[in-house]
Design a protein around this motif. Sequence first.
Motif, PDB file in Angstrom:
ATOM      1  N   THR A 122      42.864  -3.104  70.902  1.00  0.00           N
ATOM      2  CA  THR A 122      43.840  -3.539  71.707  1.00  0.00           C
ATOM      3  C   THR A 122      43.602  -2.164  72.912  1.00  0.00           C
ATOM      4  O   THR A 122      43.415  -0.934  72.230  1.00  0.00           O
ATOM      5  CB  THR A 122      45.318  -3.503  71.601  1.00  0.00           C
TER       6      THR A 122
ATOM      7  N   HIS B  73      51.021  -1.720  71.364  1.00  0.00           N
ATOM      8  CA  HIS B  73      50.639  -3.087  70.983  1.00  0.00           C
ATOM      9  C   HIS B  73      49.866  -3.017  69.742  1.00  0.00           C
ATOM     10  O   HIS B  73      50.426  -3.672  68.910  1.00  0.00           O
ATOM     11  CB  HIS B  73      49.432  -3.553  72.030  1.00  0.00           C
TER      12      HIS B  73
ATOM     13  N   GLN C  13      47.567  -0.877  81.914  1.00  0.00           N
ATOM     14  CA  GLN C  13      47.086  -2.153  81.039  1.00  0.00           C
ATOM     15  C   GLN C  13      45.905  -3.054  81.835  1.00  0.00           C
ATOM     16  O   GLN C  13      45.265  -3.399  81.466  1.00  0.00           O
ATOM     17  CB  GLN C  13      48.408  -2.862  80.721  1.00  0.00           C
TER      18      GLN C  13
ATOM     19  N   ASN D 193      46.256  -0.676  74.321  1.00  0.00           N
ATOM     20  CA  ASN D 193      47.430  -0.044  74.203  1.00  0.00           C
ATOM     21  C   ASN D 193      47.967   0.286  72.834  1.00  0.00           C
ATOM     22  O   ASN D 193      47.960  -0.478  72.091  1.00  0.00           O
ATOM     23  CB  ASN D 193      48.539  -0.789  74.651  1.00  0.00           C
TER      24      ASN D 193
END
Length: 387
Positions: free
Chosen positions: A289, A294, A269, A291
């Motif tokens: 995003t 996420h 991250q 991730n």
Amino acid sequence: MCGECGYRTAWESTLSRHMRTHTGEKPFKCDQCGYSAARRSNLNRHLAEHTGDKPYMCGECGYRAARKSNLSDHMRTHTGEKPYKCDQCDYSAAHKKSFDLHLAKHTGDKPFMCGECGYRTTLKSLLSRHMRTHTSVKPFKCGQCDYSAARKCSFDLHLAMHTGDTPYMCEECRYRTTKKSDLVNHMRTHTGEKPYKCDQCDYSAAHKSTLNQNLAKHTGDKPYMCGECGYRTAWKSALSDHMRTHTGYKPYKCDLCDYSAAHKSALNQHLAKHTGDKPYMCGECGYRTANKSHLSDHVRTHTGEKPYKCDQCDYSATQSSALYQHLAVHTGDKPYMCGECGYRTAKKCTLSRHMRTHTGDKPYKCDQCDYSTTVASTLDNHYKTHR
């Protein structure tokens, strides 16, 4: 014929070799380390790890291997060949080891048992690997640094750090990896396949480890315990993560700044802040995003899905972390403890925030002035003063 188990063969040399499975004799010794083998062919393969010799090459992608058998296995990634067929279902496999593991699901047979703890397994090689958890033996030594490993797969991954070798590539997005299993897992991000099914609910998963986590919710089994504070968990990896709250160990280092993290996911991250890369996008609103998890959480803001259910009341949550926090309301469990003052909490993030009162650490930094703070939400409020 073998007097121990009745094994029969036409050749005396084959019987002599077979007898070593009973006696444990390993007459072939490596002159560069403490490795020994029951067969000369195994010693020759081992010696290639010292020399780095990889004479067998794939004509399709340039992959090189020290063993002819490894090249044959690799070629099946190009051909898709799966020669091992199950006669009880439609399963087929590219490798005999995978096939043997599958057959054990039909028979339930686990003939190899650990004399120390009673662990049973379908494969002799898995028992040998398990035994190293008792002995701490790490027979695989790196010739380029002081690294050693209990498992050959871990050793091979380490060697790839020296060579940069990533032979397995995704044809969809050009993702490359050192492990075939990682490529198989990665492909499911494209196909959406979830082959691991829970037999107690309708949950399915792309990865076996994720299914095991789901099964632990049904059984409530938490065999791994922290000797410092009594915290218990269903997963060995979760215990390893937890122990870092006591030791402060942060093995994952950023090579672009002085940031370090206790968990690889946290480092990934952080790296996205340097690259700005946000490959995961919501098809509903364009939210992006860094991730995948996420994005999954975000999509639930559109669908309203709350898949994590409390089995003690009608509470449900969009995220597993929220459910774990809720469960603490029922149990009163506060597994996270501060080693400085004895403060306890149900949330790991709360403990991390609390620890900053002792360390003075202010990790959230304003990129427009020299302001820093211990809490992310406080930094968000600070940014408003610049608008």
